[in-house]
Design an enzyme around this catalytic site. Sequence first.
Site, PDB file in Angstrom:
ATOM      1  N   ASP A  14     -11.646   2.564   3.370  1.00 28.02           N
ATOM      2  CA  ASP A  14     -11.999   1.157   3.191  1.00 28.02           C
ATOM      3  C   ASP A  14     -13.512   0.996   3.018  1.00 28.02           C
ATOM      4  OD1 ASP A  14      -9.964  -0.704   3.045  1.00 28.02           O
ATOM      5  OD2 ASP A  14      -9.629  -0.758   5.219  1.00 28.02           O
ATOM      6  N   GLN A  32      -5.215  -1.959   9.170  1.00 30.32           N
ATOM      7  CA  GLN A  32      -5.044  -3.256   8.515  1.00 30.32           C
ATOM      8  C   GLN A  32      -5.667  -4.386   9.348  1.00 30.32           C
ATOM      9  OE1 GLN A  32      -3.554  -3.790   5.358  1.00 30.32           O
ATOM     10  NE2 GLN A  32      -4.444  -5.802   5.710  1.00 30.32           N
ATOM     11  N   LYS A  52       0.848  -1.206   0.000  1.00 27.75           N
ATOM     12  CA  LYS A  52       0.000   0.000   0.000  1.00 27.75           C
ATOM     13  C   LYS A  52       0.880   1.252   0.000  1.00 27.75           C
ATOM     14  CE  LYS A  52      -3.936  -2.406   1.866  1.00 27.75           C
ATOM     15  NZ  LYS A  52      -4.635  -2.958   2.999  1.00 27.75           N
TER      16      LYS A  52
END
Length: 283
Positions: free
Chosen positions: A119, A96, A52
């Site tokens: 997200d 995460q 990422k």
Amino acid sequence: MAQIINGKEVAQKVRSEIAAEVENMKAKGIVPGLAVVIVGEDPASKVYVRNKKLACAEVGIYSEEYALPEKTSEEELLALIDRLNEKKEIHGILVQAPLPDGFDFKKVTERISPFKDVDAFHPYNVGKIMIGDFDFLPCTPAGVMELLKHYDISVEGKKCVVLGRSNIVGKPQAMLLLKENGTVTICHSRTKDLASITANADILVVAIGRGEFVKADMVKEGAVVIDVGMNRNKEGKLVGDVAFSEVSEKAAYITPVPGGVGPMTITMLLKNTLKAASLFGND
Ligand code: NAP
């Protein structure tokens, strides 16, 4: 033999579009910024976080990484999220998954400002997806839609079957296909007579986490088969949820694993970060 949907190629194209937009924003004085938070030492998560960061650098997005030790308390993590929610340079926050045992992922997700929730896991954004009026889309289903668009595969009026009903893939995937006027059926582990439903699908999206589960007899001749799954087989090789070699003989389009949906997921994260910066960058 099916046409292979090349996720790497599409991801590269979308990333160069994102890079150009980032340049435009920088010219207006806004540098899109993403914070990635990881707790603990999970090796796969560390790889995802590194990828990422690299992807951000590739398109010119500013990124910060917060690698917290396994023994971090939930209060400490929530306090970091509070600081990032306030931080002007940061437009997107990603925690995460999975978090170590003892963390309440739902509580952590809900602490992230919905306007920085790149997200799209926050109930506010989930609700917006439900009513079809959204700013951010969850990265994997959004990546699938981008692949369909890129290959000019129309969803309208098609029988779409989504295999899997998780909150991060299956359910939002079904909503996005519905928004594009597909006729959508969602299947899961309690579905009866699964093969007869999947074998009727014009577009079949599989996200169950069961290596090579979908065989040729579960697929209609000429179907579009999108394989979200990522599994290790007995030999340690990365495989999808679809038995690629036999299904590719029958389908019209198919995504490989790796190189199909996977490369799109991080790309959509970059897109969401850019969107957050363009919507809320000056706030
Ligand atoms: P998940 O949360 O474990 O959900 C799996 C879903 O599949 C559940 O709804 C489950 O049904 C259903 N299921 C499991 N076994 C089944 C069976 N035998 N028949 C029918 N349905 C079955 O998984 P997820 O997070 O959605 O991930 C799914 C897969 O996609 C995994 O392999 C994951 O690694 C991969 N993934 C890939 C990406 C990417 O970037 N490419 C991103 C995210 C996930 P129930 O609800 O009834 O239990």
